[in-house]
Design a protein around this motif. Structure first.
Motif, PDB file in Angstrom:
ATOM      1  N   GLY A  28     -64.390   4.341 -24.476  1.00  0.00           N
ATOM      2  CA  GLY A  28     -65.395   3.524 -25.139  1.00  0.00           C
ATOM      3  C   GLY A  28     -66.150   4.321 -26.185  1.00  0.00           C
ATOM      4  N   THR A  29     -66.472   5.554 -25.872  1.00  0.00           N
ATOM      5  CA  THR A  29     -67.144   6.426 -26.830  1.00  0.00           C
ATOM      6  C   THR A  29     -66.227   6.683 -28.023  1.00  0.00           C
ATOM      7  N   GLN A  30     -64.953   6.886 -27.781  1.00  0.00           N
ATOM      8  CA  GLN A  30     -64.008   7.103 -28.875  1.00  0.00           C
ATOM      9  C   GLN A  30     -64.000   5.904 -29.819  1.00  0.00           C
ATOM     10  N   GLN A  31     -64.039   4.706 -29.262  1.00  0.00           N
ATOM     11  CA  GLN A  31     -64.057   3.507 -30.104  1.00  0.00           C
ATOM     12  C   GLN A  31     -65.339   3.433 -30.926  1.00  0.00           C
ATOM     13  N   LEU A  32     -66.479   3.724 -30.289  1.00  0.00           N
ATOM     14  CA  LEU A  32     -67.757   3.708 -31.004  1.00  0.00           C
ATOM     15  C   LEU A  32     -67.768   4.692 -32.168  1.00  0.00           C
ATOM     16  N   LEU A  33     -67.144   5.844 -31.968  1.00  0.00           N
ATOM     17  CA  LEU A  33     -67.148   6.875 -32.999  1.00  0.00           C
ATOM     18  C   LEU A  33     -66.306   6.494 -34.214  1.00  0.00           C
ATOM     19  N   GLY A  34     -65.486   5.461 -34.070  1.00  0.00           N
ATOM     20  CA  GLY A  34     -64.694   4.981 -35.199  1.00  0.00           C
ATOM     21  C   GLY A  34     -65.555   4.497 -36.358  1.00  0.00           C
ATOM     22  N   ASP A  35     -66.786   4.093 -36.068  1.00  0.00           N
ATOM     23  CA  ASP A  35     -67.708   3.613 -37.103  1.00  0.00           C
ATOM     24  C   ASP A  35     -68.645   4.711 -37.601  1.00  0.00           C
ATOM     25  N   CYS A  36     -68.419   5.933 -37.168  1.00  0.00           N
ATOM     26  CA  CYS A  36     -69.303   7.052 -37.514  1.00  0.00           C
ATOM     27  C   CYS A  36     -68.522   8.120 -38.275  1.00  0.00           C
ATOM     28  N   THR A  37     -69.260   8.981 -38.941  1.00  0.00           N
ATOM     29  CA  THR A  37     -68.643  10.184 -39.506  1.00  0.00           C
ATOM     30  C   THR A  37     -68.749  11.251 -38.423  1.00  0.00           C
ATOM     31  N   VAL A  38     -67.611  11.688 -37.932  1.00  0.00           N
ATOM     32  CA  VAL A  38     -67.562  12.637 -36.814  1.00  0.00           C
ATOM     33  C   VAL A  38     -67.270  14.033 -37.348  1.00  0.00           C
ATOM     34  N   ILE A  39     -68.123  14.962 -36.946  1.00  0.00           N
ATOM     35  CA  ILE A  39     -67.962  16.360 -37.350  1.00  0.00           C
ATOM     36  C   ILE A  39     -67.629  17.172 -36.114  1.00  0.00           C
ATOM     37  N   TYR A  40     -66.538  17.872 -36.178  1.00  0.00           N
ATOM     38  CA  TYR A  40     -66.110  18.758 -35.095  1.00  0.00           C
ATOM     39  C   TYR A  40     -66.470  20.174 -35.490  1.00  0.00           C
ATOM     40  N   LEU A  41     -67.345  20.789 -34.701  1.00  0.00           N
ATOM     41  CA  LEU A  41     -67.721  22.187 -34.924  1.00  0.00           C
ATOM     42  C   LEU A  41     -66.715  23.049 -34.179  1.00  0.00           C
ATOM     43  N   GLU A  42     -65.827  23.646 -34.931  1.00  0.00           N
ATOM     44  CA  GLU A  42     -64.716  24.411 -34.363  1.00  0.00           C
ATOM     45  C   GLU A  42     -65.150  25.846 -34.072  1.00  0.00           C
ATOM     46  N   CYS A  43     -64.765  26.315 -32.897  1.00  0.00           N
ATOM     47  CA  CYS A  43     -65.143  27.652 -32.471  1.00  0.00           C
ATOM     48  C   CYS A  43     -64.021  28.229 -31.606  1.00  0.00           C
ATOM     49  N   ASP A  44     -64.224  29.431 -31.123  1.00  0.00           N
ATOM     50  CA  ASP A  44     -63.245  30.049 -30.251  1.00  0.00           C
ATOM     51  C   ASP A  44     -63.952  30.712 -29.072  1.00  0.00           C
ATOM     52  N   ALA A  45     -63.176  31.135 -28.104  1.00  0.00           N
ATOM     53  CA  ALA A  45     -63.732  31.703 -26.874  1.00  0.00           C
ATOM     54  C   ALA A  45     -64.551  32.957 -27.140  1.00  0.00           C
ATOM     55  N   GLU A  46     -64.093  33.794 -28.025  1.00  0.00           N
ATOM     56  CA  GLU A  46     -64.800  35.036 -28.309  1.00  0.00           C
ATOM     57  C   GLU A  46     -66.213  34.762 -28.826  1.00  0.00           C
ATOM     58  N   THR A  47     -66.340  33.764 -29.673  1.00  0.00           N
ATOM     59  CA  THR A  47     -67.630  33.428 -30.264  1.00  0.00           C
ATOM     60  C   THR A  47     -68.595  32.836 -29.243  1.00  0.00           C
ATOM     61  N   VAL A  48     -68.094  32.018 -28.342  1.00  0.00           N
ATOM     62  CA  VAL A  48     -68.994  31.360 -27.381  1.00  0.00           C
ATOM     63  C   VAL A  48     -69.231  32.176 -26.112  1.00  0.00           C
ATOM     64  N   ALA A  49     -68.482  33.240 -25.908  1.00  0.00           N
ATOM     65  CA  ALA A  49     -68.571  34.003 -24.653  1.00  0.00           C
ATOM     66  C   ALA A  49     -69.988  34.469 -24.344  1.00  0.00           C
ATOM     67  N   GLU A  50     -70.677  34.999 -25.334  1.00  0.00           N
ATOM     68  CA  GLU A  50     -72.037  35.496 -25.104  1.00  0.00           C
ATOM     69  C   GLU A  50     -72.991  34.351 -24.759  1.00  0.00           C
ATOM     70  N   ARG A  51     -72.860  33.234 -25.448  1.00  0.00           N
ATOM     71  CA  ARG A  51     -73.725  32.079 -25.171  1.00  0.00           C
ATOM     72  C   ARG A  51     -73.511  31.553 -23.763  1.00  0.00           C
ATOM     73  N   ILE A  52     -72.257  31.497 -23.362  1.00  0.00           N
ATOM     74  CA  ILE A  52     -71.939  30.995 -22.025  1.00  0.00           C
ATOM     75  C   ILE A  52     -72.494  31.937 -20.967  1.00  0.00           C
ATOM     76  N   ALA A  53     -72.389  33.225 -21.197  1.00  0.00           N
ATOM     77  CA  ALA A  53     -72.890  34.213 -20.238  1.00  0.00           C
ATOM     78  C   ALA A  53     -74.393  34.088 -20.040  1.00  0.00           C
TER      79      ALA A  53
END
Length: 169
Positions: free
Chosen positions: A79-104
């Motif tokens: 349902g959320t996927q359908q709703l997003l069809g009417d929106c401009t969706v931005i995917y913030l792409e990242c990798d494990a190395e970058t998020v590791a410190e934040r997750i810790a």
């Protein structure tokens, strides 16, 4: 998860002069912490609350322009996927190395209990194809300050809007 959706979204909203809605923050405000919801009611109950919260936020944003930040798993709901069809969706792409410190530093992520990085990598591998399929714009967030990334997102939004307008002519 942990790529900076909230801080970048908040900065972007400020730049654009529009409201910012963080659906995770709305859930916490009305239902308690996400960790408590998971512990007391389970992931399924959380996902139902999340889907309703996202639907309200997206509906409001479609009426009065806003920047809406969704939790990392929100887009798995059809349902959320359908709703997003009417929106401009931005995917913030990242990798494990970058998020590791934040997750810790953040132990309040129930889906990352145990070996947090292994869990993040598993979740990301499953979610990435959905993120990529739904995204109108993909922005690499591995480098730059929050302000620099938000300016880049704003630039990409303007380019996307111009292209969309040209296609509609």
């Amino acid at each position: 998860m942990a790529v900076g959706k909230s801080v970048i979204g908040q900065q972007l909203a400020q730049q654009l002069g529009v409201p910012f809605v963080d659906t995770d923050a709305v859930i916490v405000e009305h239902h308690g912490t996400i960790a408590d919801i998971f512990a007391g009611r389970g992931e399924h109950a959380f996902r139902e609350i999340e889907a309703r919260t996202v639907a309200r936020a997206v509906d409001a944003a479609n009426i009065n322009r806003a920047v809406v930040s969704l939790g990392g798993g929100a887009v798995l709901d059809s349902g959320t996927q359908q709703l997003l069809g009417d929106c401009t969706v931005i995917y913030l792409e990242c990798d494990a190395e970058t998020v590791a410190e934040r997750i810790a530093r953040n132990t309040g992520r129930p889906l990352l209990a145990g070996d947090a990085m292994a869990r993040w990598e598993t979740l990301f591998a499953a979610r990435r194809p959905v993120y990529e399929r739904l995204a109108d714009i993909i922005v690499d967030v591995r480098s730059g300050t929050v302000a620099e990334i938000a300016l880049h997102v704003e630039e990409r939004l303007r380019e996307y809007a111009a292209l969309k307008e040209e296609v509609q002519k």
